[in-house]
Design a protein around this motif. Structure first.
Motif, PDB file in Angstrom:
ATOM      1  N   ALA A  42     -38.396 -31.138   6.731  1.00  0.00           N
ATOM      2  CA  ALA A  42     -37.164 -31.893   6.449  1.00  0.00           C
ATOM      3  C   ALA A  42     -36.166 -31.019   5.679  1.00  0.00           C
ATOM      4  O   ALA A  42     -34.956 -31.126   5.887  1.00  0.00           O
ATOM      5  N   ILE A  43     -36.687 -30.134   4.805  1.00  0.00           N
ATOM      6  CA  ILE A  43     -35.782 -29.259   4.042  1.00  0.00           C
ATOM      7  C   ILE A  43     -35.013 -28.348   5.013  1.00  0.00           C
ATOM      8  O   ILE A  43     -33.796 -28.208   4.922  1.00  0.00           O
ATOM      9  N   GLN A  44     -35.740 -27.757   5.979  1.00  0.00           N
ATOM     10  CA  GLN A  44     -35.102 -26.887   6.985  1.00  0.00           C
ATOM     11  C   GLN A  44     -34.005 -27.655   7.712  1.00  0.00           C
ATOM     12  O   GLN A  44     -32.902 -27.162   7.908  1.00  0.00           O
ATOM     13  N   GLN A  45     -34.351 -28.870   8.108  1.00  0.00           N
ATOM     14  CA  GLN A  45     -33.432 -29.708   8.867  1.00  0.00           C
ATOM     15  C   GLN A  45     -32.192 -30.042   8.033  1.00  0.00           C
ATOM     16  O   GLN A  45     -31.059 -29.974   8.505  1.00  0.00           O
ATOM     17  N   ARG A  46     -32.408 -30.382   6.759  1.00  0.00           N
ATOM     18  CA  ARG A  46     -31.289 -30.768   5.897  1.00  0.00           C
ATOM     19  C   ARG A  46     -30.361 -29.577   5.650  1.00  0.00           C
ATOM     20  O   ARG A  46     -29.143 -29.719   5.625  1.00  0.00           O
ATOM     21  N   LEU A  47     -30.964 -28.378   5.490  1.00  0.00           N
ATOM     22  CA  LEU A  47     -30.121 -27.203   5.241  1.00  0.00           C
ATOM     23  C   LEU A  47     -29.330 -26.829   6.499  1.00  0.00           C
ATOM     24  O   LEU A  47     -28.171 -26.423   6.408  1.00  0.00           O
ATOM     25  N   ALA A  48     -29.950 -27.003   7.668  1.00  0.00           N
ATOM     26  CA  ALA A  48     -29.242 -26.696   8.919  1.00  0.00           C
ATOM     27  C   ALA A  48     -28.057 -27.657   9.087  1.00  0.00           C
ATOM     28  O   ALA A  48     -26.952 -27.247   9.466  1.00  0.00           O
ATOM     29  N   LEU A  49     -28.287 -28.926   8.768  1.00  0.00           N
ATOM     30  CA  LEU A  49     -27.202 -29.913   8.866  1.00  0.00           C
ATOM     31  C   LEU A  49     -26.094 -29.612   7.865  1.00  0.00           C
ATOM     32  O   LEU A  49     -24.913 -29.815   8.144  1.00  0.00           O
ATOM     33  N   TYR A  50     -26.493 -29.139   6.712  1.00  0.00           N
ATOM     34  CA  TYR A  50     -25.506 -28.772   5.691  1.00  0.00           C
ATOM     35  C   TYR A  50     -24.593 -27.675   6.240  1.00  0.00           C
ATOM     36  O   TYR A  50     -23.362 -27.758   6.133  1.00  0.00           O
ATOM     37  N   ASP A  51     -25.197 -26.656   6.866  1.00  0.00           N
ATOM     38  CA  ASP A  51     -24.402 -25.549   7.418  1.00  0.00           C
ATOM     39  C   ASP A  51     -23.448 -26.057   8.491  1.00  0.00           C
ATOM     40  O   ASP A  51     -22.287 -25.677   8.545  1.00  0.00           O
ATOM     41  N   GLU A  52     -23.972 -26.945   9.331  1.00  0.00           N
ATOM     42  CA  GLU A  52     -23.193 -27.380  10.490  1.00  0.00           C
ATOM     43  C   GLU A  52     -22.108 -28.397  10.120  1.00  0.00           C
ATOM     44  O   GLU A  52     -20.964 -28.284  10.532  1.00  0.00           O
ATOM     45  N   MET A  53     -22.496 -29.413   9.328  1.00  0.00           N
ATOM     46  CA  MET A  53     -21.592 -30.551   9.108  1.00  0.00           C
ATOM     47  C   MET A  53     -20.801 -30.457   7.796  1.00  0.00           C
ATOM     48  O   MET A  53     -19.670 -30.919   7.728  1.00  0.00           O
ATOM     49  N   THR A  54     -21.414 -29.927   6.750  1.00  0.00           N
ATOM     50  CA  THR A  54     -20.785 -30.020   5.435  1.00  0.00           C
ATOM     51  C   THR A  54     -19.980 -28.774   5.078  1.00  0.00           C
ATOM     52  O   THR A  54     -18.910 -28.877   4.488  1.00  0.00           O
ATOM     53  N   LYS A  55     -20.487 -27.580   5.463  1.00  0.00           N
ATOM     54  CA  LYS A  55     -19.756 -26.356   5.100  1.00  0.00           C
ATOM     55  C   LYS A  55     -18.302 -26.340   5.585  1.00  0.00           C
ATOM     56  O   LYS A  55     -17.440 -25.843   4.867  1.00  0.00           O
ATOM     57  N   PRO A  56     -18.006 -26.885   6.780  1.00  0.00           N
ATOM     58  CA  PRO A  56     -16.590 -26.898   7.207  1.00  0.00           C
ATOM     59  C   PRO A  56     -15.667 -27.614   6.219  1.00  0.00           C
ATOM     60  O   PRO A  56     -14.464 -27.368   6.205  1.00  0.00           O
ATOM     61  N   LEU A  57     -16.235 -28.474   5.380  1.00  0.00           N
ATOM     62  CA  LEU A  57     -15.382 -29.187   4.427  1.00  0.00           C
ATOM     63  C   LEU A  57     -14.802 -28.245   3.373  1.00  0.00           C
ATOM     64  O   LEU A  57     -13.794 -28.545   2.745  1.00  0.00           O
ATOM     65  N   PHE A  58     -15.457 -27.091   3.163  1.00  0.00           N
ATOM     66  CA  PHE A  58     -14.914 -26.149   2.172  1.00  0.00           C
ATOM     67  C   PHE A  58     -13.553 -25.623   2.631  1.00  0.00           C
ATOM     68  O   PHE A  58     -12.666 -25.415   1.814  1.00  0.00           O
TER      69      PHE A  58
END
Ligand code: AMP
Length: 222
Positions: free
Chosen positions: A161-177
């Motif tokens: 789940a940690i791997q999955q959450r970090l991958a989602l962070y890269d894909e969905m959340t990083k663009p918000l920066f």
């Protein structure tokens, strides 16, 4: 904002204590919903355990209801929200309606360190205080120092789940920066140092933002 394990929850608690602001932590709110006996709970439980993101529609309902409460009138500390562009746009509308400003603090921590932190994390079942088996162990194993209640390991703090959450962070959340950076509302702090040192960096930013808010209020009153 920052990936899972960056220390958002810890810093949010410190900020809330210092400034008397409520913490709106969507992960905690969703975990509470998951404990209820409702069809929504079943859905949220499964999504969280798999390290996926809960849908923007559900988030919109949960966050709108929370931010409309009186304790958020003077602002709040958002932890774990927004995580997607539609969520950021929703927050923009809510803040505009309520006359609140948004600024984002990005806590940066390299990936290797995140894994170590997440794997040893324990949380109090009642007050939400966060511990770590190596970096910040409780005085008595498995028990919260503050209220003596049992600690638990989150269902999504397993390797898959940690791997999955970090991958989602890269894909969905990083663009918000980029989204917040382009409008000069983004600050970055070094999250690898001790929590008190991270907090000092955050306090500098909060001071700067408060001064700016004071100045623009002064200008509009002139
Ligand atoms: P957190 O405690 O912030 O790590 O959140 C735990 C889990 O709750 C996430 O892995 C998601 O399944 C869900 N969640 C929390 N906040 C959000 C959000 N803003 N958007 C979508 N899902 C969320």
């Amino acid at each position: 904002m920052g990936p899972q394990g960056a220390g958002k929850g810890t810093q949010a608690q410190m900020l809330a204590e210092r400034h008397g602001l409520p913490i709106v932590a969507t992960g905690d709110m969703l975990r509470e919903i998951a404990l209820t006996d409702t069809p929504l709970a079943l859905q949220v439980r499964a999504v969280q355990a798999a390290g996926q993101l809960v849908s923007d529609d559900i988030l919109a309902e949960v966050v709108k209801a929370r931010l409309c409460k009186n304790d958020c009138t003077d602002g709040c500390i958002l932890d774990g929200f927004p995580r997607t562009l539609p969520q950021a746009k929703l927050l923009e509308r809510i803040a505009q309606e309520r006359g609140n400003r948004i600024f984002v603090i990005r806590i940066y921590v390299p990936r290797e360190l995140l894994f170590k932190r997440l794997a040893g994390r324990r949380t109090c079942t009642v007050c939400g205080s966060i511990y770590h088996m190596d970096f910040k162990p409780p005085k008595q194993e498995g028990v919260c120092d503050l209220d003596g209640q049992p600690l638990f390991t989150r269902s999504d703090d397993n390797e898959e789940a940690i791997q999955q959450r970090l991958a989602l962070y890269d894909e969905m959340t990083k663009p918000l920066f980029d989204y917040y950076g382009q409008t000069n509302r983004l600050y970055k702090v070094d999250g690898t140092v001790a929590p008190e040192e991270v907090f000092k960096q955050i306090e500098e930013i909060v001071k700067r933002e408060s001064n700016q808010a004071g100045e623009s209020r002064g200008m509009s009153e002139e």
